[in-house]
Design a protein around this motif. Structure first.
Motif, PDB file in Angstrom:
ATOM      1  N   GLU A 134      -5.497   7.159   4.361  1.00  0.00           N
ATOM      2  CA  GLU A 134      -5.848   6.429   3.153  1.00  0.00           C
ATOM      3  C   GLU A 134      -4.738   5.446   2.771  1.00  0.00           C
ATOM      4  O   GLU A 134      -3.572   5.826   2.655  1.00  0.00           O
ATOM      5  CB  GLU A 134      -6.092   7.401   2.000  1.00  0.00           C
ATOM      6  N   TYR A 135      -5.123   4.183   2.581  1.00  0.00           N
ATOM      7  CA  TYR A 135      -4.208   3.123   2.147  1.00  0.00           C
ATOM      8  C   TYR A 135      -4.599   2.715   0.731  1.00  0.00           C
ATOM      9  O   TYR A 135      -5.664   2.134   0.508  1.00  0.00           O
ATOM     10  CB  TYR A 135      -4.286   1.925   3.090  1.00  0.00           C
ATOM     11  N   THR A 136      -3.722   3.014  -0.233  1.00  0.00           N
ATOM     12  CA  THR A 136      -4.012   2.719  -1.634  1.00  0.00           C
ATOM     13  C   THR A 136      -3.155   1.552  -2.100  1.00  0.00           C
ATOM     14  O   THR A 136      -1.912   1.623  -2.053  1.00  0.00           O
ATOM     15  CB  THR A 136      -3.714   3.945  -2.522  1.00  0.00           C
TER      16      THR A 136
ATOM     17  N   TYR B 299       0.834  -1.200   0.000  1.00  0.00           N
ATOM     18  CA  TYR B 299       0.000   0.000   0.000  1.00  0.00           C
ATOM     19  C   TYR B 299       0.870   1.253   0.000  1.00  0.00           C
ATOM     20  O   TYR B 299       1.940   1.278   0.616  1.00  0.00           O
ATOM     21  CB  TYR B 299      -0.908   0.033   1.229  1.00  0.00           C
ATOM     22  N   LYS B 300       0.396   2.271  -0.694  1.00  0.00           N
ATOM     23  CA  LYS B 300       0.910   3.635  -0.545  1.00  0.00           C
ATOM     24  C   LYS B 300       0.007   4.327   0.480  1.00  0.00           C
ATOM     25  O   LYS B 300      -1.213   4.260   0.383  1.00  0.00           O
ATOM     26  CB  LYS B 300       0.872   4.382  -1.880  1.00  0.00           C
TER      27      LYS B 300
END
Length: 286
Positions: free
Chosen positions: A69-71, A63-64
């Protein structure tokens, strides 16, 4: 495995070299390991290698992270920072590389905790929750250390200053929902030791007809040099054979008598006993 010098020049086409620089354990999200890539490319659903423990494992998603927020991403390259969930076998400071080209980055030297407090909860029902929460906090922060002081029956927590420990208490109450966590002064286990050599002698004589009985016992007290151990008991019997069965009891009795006659626990002592025994008399020292 032969290790050679490797220069990380932030080239995404080079061999993989990354480091777990932070570990976060959230009661709801679980464990996340934050990773910075110094060389190469770290891909999701790939095999990685921990050279510190010679262990290979497979990672899932990457994740980024931006705020809360975890993308999910397919990979992170040299210079990127990402988060890997449930990364088992890796802790803060460990290097991530591949088994084909194992690379180990320089070890991070963490500060040694120097502030010690006793940590307690209001009831025993929360003891298990406290143990689990402290284990997760220690995994996150290498400057926090918790240990059980069996001798004094207390749980100790160590950190870098009282403010850090107070923040941990706030996290235990707010994040892990453990009520009434308190920090108090720890109980100190004072000890005494033997600093100089001293000798004591005892003579036993009994005339009951015939040859009679005679025994002379000598005990020498001296420093052992090892203060982690209470006593070292040695024997040096002269003037005839003495049953080996007498030695363990004699050693325990002398050690117990020394502990009874001192204000605090005695450690780092050496007791050397010698006896001159004749006509079957057994020597004793009290």
């Amino acid at each position: 495995m032969t290790m050679s010098c490797f220069d990380c020049i932030y080239d995404e086409k080079d061999f993989l070299a990354a480091r777990v620089f932070k570990t976060v354990s959230d009661p709801y999200l679980g464990k996340y390991s934050f990773v910075k890539v110094y060389s190469g490319t770290l891909k999701a659903d790939s095999m990685i290698f921990n050279p510190s423990y010679d262990m290979e494992t497979k990672i899932g998603r990457i994740y980024k992270v931006c705020g809360k927020e975890y993308t999910p991403v397919d990979s992170i390259v040299a210079g990127d920072i990402g988060a890997i969930p449930k990364l088992n076998g890796f802790s803060t400071g460990d290097t991530i590389s591949t088994k084909v080209k194992p690379i180990k980055l320089d070890t991070i030297e963490f500060a040694v905790p120097y502030t010690v407090k006793r940590i307690v909860v209001d009831n025993k029902q929360n003891e298990e929750k406290l143990s689990q929460a402290l284990a997760k906090i220690m995994e996150e922060d290498k400057t926090v250390l918790c240990e059980n002081d069996v001798e004094n029956g207390q749980r100790l927590i160590k950190g870098i200053g009282e403010q850090q420990l107070e923040i941990i208490v706030a996290r235990l109450e707010n994040q892990y929902k453990i009520p009434q966590v308190q920090l108090t002064a720890p109980k100190v286990s004072y000890k005494e030791t033997i600093c100089a050599e001293a000798t004591a002698r005892c003579r036993y004589k009994k005339q009951s007809g015939g040859h009679g009985q005679f025994a002379e016992v000598q005990i020498t007290f001296s420093p052992s040099g090892n203060r982690e151990k209470d006593y070292v008991f040695e024997t040096a019997v002269v003037g005839g054979a003495v049953s080996q069965k007498l030695f363990p009891g004699s050693g325990k009795g002398n050690c117990r008598k020394c502990q009874d006659r001192t204000a605090y626990r005695v450690s780092g002592g050496r007791l050397k006993g010698s006896a001159d025994r004749r006509r079957g008399a057994s020597g004793g020292f009290e």
